[in-house]
Design an enzyme around this catalytic site. Structure first.
Site, PDB file in Angstrom:
ATOM      1  N   TYR A  52     -49.393  -6.121 -14.573  1.00  0.00           N
ATOM      2  CA  TYR A  52     -48.529  -5.451 -15.546  1.00  0.00           C
ATOM      3  C   TYR A  52     -47.869  -4.250 -14.888  1.00  0.00           C
ATOM      4  O   TYR A  52     -48.552  -3.411 -14.299  1.00  0.00           O
ATOM      5  CB  TYR A  52     -49.336  -4.986 -16.766  1.00  0.00           C
ATOM      6  CG  TYR A  52     -48.925  -5.746 -17.997  1.00  0.00           C
ATOM      7  CD1 TYR A  52     -47.589  -5.735 -18.408  1.00  0.00           C
ATOM      8  CD2 TYR A  52     -49.829  -6.499 -18.730  1.00  0.00           C
ATOM      9  CE1 TYR A  52     -47.179  -6.458 -19.512  1.00  0.00           C
ATOM     10  CE2 TYR A  52     -49.423  -7.216 -19.838  1.00  0.00           C
ATOM     11  CZ  TYR A  52     -48.098  -7.193 -20.224  1.00  0.00           C
ATOM     12  OH  TYR A  52     -47.693  -7.905 -21.313  1.00  0.00           O
ATOM     13  N   GLU A  54     -44.979  -2.241 -16.320  1.00  0.00           N
ATOM     14  CA  GLU A  54     -43.911  -1.619 -17.125  1.00  0.00           C
ATOM     15  C   GLU A  54     -43.436  -0.327 -16.462  1.00  0.00           C
ATOM     16  O   GLU A  54     -44.246   0.492 -16.017  1.00  0.00           O
ATOM     17  CB  GLU A  54     -44.413  -1.327 -18.539  1.00  0.00           C
ATOM     18  CG  GLU A  54     -44.385  -2.586 -19.398  1.00  0.00           C
ATOM     19  CD  GLU A  54     -45.474  -2.617 -20.425  1.00  0.00           C
ATOM     20  OE1 GLU A  54     -46.631  -2.327 -20.055  1.00  0.00           O
ATOM     21  OE2 GLU A  54     -45.165  -2.939 -21.579  1.00  0.00           O
ATOM     22  N   ASP A 198     -19.741 -11.503 -15.769  1.00  0.00           N
ATOM     23  CA  ASP A 198     -20.921 -12.370 -15.840  1.00  0.00           C
ATOM     24  C   ASP A 198     -20.720 -13.445 -14.780  1.00  0.00           C
ATOM     25  O   ASP A 198     -19.975 -14.411 -14.968  1.00  0.00           O
ATOM     26  CB  ASP A 198     -21.031 -12.986 -17.239  1.00  0.00           C
ATOM     27  CG  ASP A 198     -22.253 -13.878 -17.366  1.00  0.00           C
ATOM     28  OD1 ASP A 198     -22.783 -14.324 -16.327  1.00  0.00           O
ATOM     29  OD2 ASP A 198     -22.673 -14.154 -18.504  1.00  0.00           O
ATOM     30  N   THR A 224     -27.382 -14.899 -13.085  1.00  0.00           N
ATOM     31  CA  THR A 224     -28.684 -15.560 -13.044  1.00  0.00           C
ATOM     32  C   THR A 224     -28.953 -15.897 -11.580  1.00  0.00           C
ATOM     33  O   THR A 224     -28.027 -16.051 -10.776  1.00  0.00           O
ATOM     34  CB  THR A 224     -28.714 -16.835 -13.891  1.00  0.00           C
ATOM     35  OG1 THR A 224     -27.576 -17.624 -13.583  1.00  0.00           O
ATOM     36  CG2 THR A 224     -28.723 -16.506 -15.373  1.00  0.00           C
ATOM     37  N   LYS A 227     -28.786 -20.546 -10.325  1.00  0.00           N
ATOM     38  CA  LYS A 227     -27.696 -21.540 -10.319  1.00  0.00           C
ATOM     39  C   LYS A 227     -27.233 -21.708  -8.865  1.00  0.00           C
ATOM     40  O   LYS A 227     -28.014 -22.142  -8.027  1.00  0.00           O
ATOM     41  CB  LYS A 227     -26.600 -21.108 -11.284  1.00  0.00           C
ATOM     42  CG  LYS A 227     -27.092 -21.068 -12.741  1.00  0.00           C
ATOM     43  CD  LYS A 227     -25.980 -20.783 -13.725  1.00  0.00           C
ATOM     44  CE  LYS A 227     -26.434 -20.902 -15.166  1.00  0.00           C
ATOM     45  NZ  LYS A 227     -26.946 -19.636 -15.722  1.00  0.00           N
ATOM     46  N   ARG A 233     -35.778 -18.998 -11.708  1.00  0.00           N
ATOM     47  CA  ARG A 233     -35.061 -18.942 -12.983  1.00  0.00           C
ATOM     48  C   ARG A 233     -35.164 -17.538 -13.562  1.00  0.00           C
ATOM     49  O   ARG A 233     -36.222 -17.140 -14.054  1.00  0.00           O
ATOM     50  CB  ARG A 233     -35.717 -19.936 -13.925  1.00  0.00           C
ATOM     51  CG  ARG A 233     -34.866 -20.297 -15.043  1.00  0.00           C
ATOM     52  CD  ARG A 233     -35.445 -21.415 -15.858  1.00  0.00           C
ATOM     53  NE  ARG A 233     -34.369 -21.883 -16.683  1.00  0.00           N
ATOM     54  CZ  ARG A 233     -33.535 -22.838 -16.333  1.00  0.00           C
ATOM     55  NH1 ARG A 233     -33.698 -23.483 -15.200  1.00  0.00           N
ATOM     56  NH2 ARG A 233     -32.544 -23.192 -17.121  1.00  0.00           N
TER      57      ARG A 233
END
Ligand code: DSN
Length: 417
Positions: A52, A54, A198, A224, A227, A233
């Protein structure tokens, strides 16, 4: 010897084995997919999933982050170096999350925004009325010119003048042409708007020098990583330094909780791979293959939307074959060729039916295919669509697809013995 997964959960083990088989033996033409490397998958399947973290490197809310901080710092610095960016946030879990975080950072609910219509090639998060973007912000949408089926920058400029948006989004999921980011910058400047690009689909082409980079024209670039960029992903945001603090705060604590450190490590691997000279060759080959596939399909009597392609994808108008996108996708699936139905500009059919197919060459280029194989694939597609009702034809095409894939197998090391 059995693996831990096979012992613990033979059902999921079986699903994964059958999916490896499917990817290895059938032709993948989904424009938003790719075959990521085993190095990326190795990084993703590690104990980093347990941590974790954060916060951001050096400023976390939990202890024990000194090691994973190095992974996030590597991912951030490699992303900046790869794209020539001033700041990178590598925590978004997806492209939609990246876009949402940018809106959260730059906009107030109800603010005016411009984006490309989903049914003309845009994305859900660019203002679709069914999406959080369309529900929370006041979108004005642009599309393509009816005659050319390409972006008409004069029309976009006029809309921006009328609308006076706070933010303009450039970028698409089903637009086969190069996007003129300089024109978008000048339109944004005239309207006093910020410019977000984008670049989800074309990020790998930008990294590999096969598409002009939106930086430094864009204030923000989201993308992303899975692709054309061929990574895990996930999503990523690049920003000018003046927006860095707002973007980081919007991603965490604004929009997401704990980052996925195993995925961030895999992103770092993908950025490293995309910085190699071989990736430039790859990106050029993706574009050459898309052009070859478009030309070969046109020679079989299929109309290519906008008359061709400049990038990794093409949109095929199926109406001359009197078949819908929905049926074509099903028929091609049966024939061992994976595609997706897609609306063409001003499509008379409903979105779940459509008159088009979207095809992309990123995956099969990764598998090593070139223009000769694109010609063969076009022949197979035309034969399957013509023989849509003939099981013998579809079986014959499937056998051809299997044969071709046996020479261009993405994951030979994972094939079941
Ligand atoms: N689903 C992606 C695509 O196929 O382009 C966009 O999010």
């Amino acid at each position: 010897m059995t693996t831990p997964l096979e012992n613990t959960d033979p059902e999921i083990f079986g699903v994964i084995r059958r999916e490896v088989e499917r990817q290895n033996t059938t032709i993948q033409l989904i424009a938003s997919e790719n075959f990521t490397s085993q190095a990326v998958m190795e990084a993703q399947g590690t104990v980093l999933t347990n941590k974790y973290s954060e916060g951001y490197p050096g400023k976390r809310y939990y202890g024990g982050n000194l090691v994973v901080d190095e992974a996030e710092n590597l991912a951030r610095s490699r992303a900046c170096a790869l794209f020539g960016a001033e700041h990178a946030n590598v925590q978004p879990h997806s492209g939609a999350n990246a876009n949402a975080a940018v809106f959260f950072a730059l906009l107030e609910p109800g603010d005016k925004v411009m984006g490309m219509r989903l049914d003309q090639g845009g994305h859900l998060t660019h203002g679709s009325p069914v999406n959080f973007s369309g529900k929370n912000y006041n979108f004005a949408s642009y599309g393509v010119n009816e005659q050319t089926e390409q972006l008409d920058y004069d029309q976009i400029r006029d809309l921006a003048k009328q609308t006076q948006p706070r933010l303009i989004i450039a970028g698409a999921t089903a637009y086969p042409r190069a996007i003129d980011f300089e024109a978008f910058r000048s339109i944004a400047d005239d309207a006093g708007a910020l410019l977000m690009v984008d670049a989800a689909h074309i990020a790998g082409l930008i990294a590999g020098g096969a598409h002009k980079s939106p930086l430094p024209m864009a204030d923000i670039m989201t993308f992303t990583t899975h692709k054309t960029l061929r990574g895990p992903r996930a999503g990523c945001i690049l920003a000018k330094q003046e927006f860095a603090a707002a973007i980081d705060k919007a991603v965490f604590p604004g929009f997401q909780g704990g980052p996925l450190m195993h995925v961030i490590a895999a992103k770092a691997v993908a950025f490293h791979e995309a910085a190699q000279p071989s990736f430039r060759t790859y990106a050029a080959n993706v574009v050459a293959n898309a052009a070859a596939l478009a030309a070969a399909l046109a020679s079989h009597g299929l109309r290519i939307v906008s008359g061709g392609t400049d990038n990794h994808l093409l949109l095929v108008d199926l109406r001359s074959f009197q078949i819908t996108g929905k049926v074509a996708q099903e028929v091609l699936d049966r024939a061992g060729i994976t595609t997706n139905k897609n609306a063409i500009p001003n499509d008379p059919e409903k979105p779940f039916v459509t008159s088009g197919l979207r095809l992309g060459t990123a995956s099969m280029t990764t598998a090593g295919m070139g223009p000769d194989e694109m010609v063969q694939i076009a022949e197979m597609i035309a034969a399957a669509l013509r023989g849509a009702n003939d099981i013998a034809v579809l079986d014959a095409v499937r056998a051809q697809a299997n044969d071709l894939c046996s020479k261009f197998t993405p994951y030979p090391a994972l094939a079941s013995k």
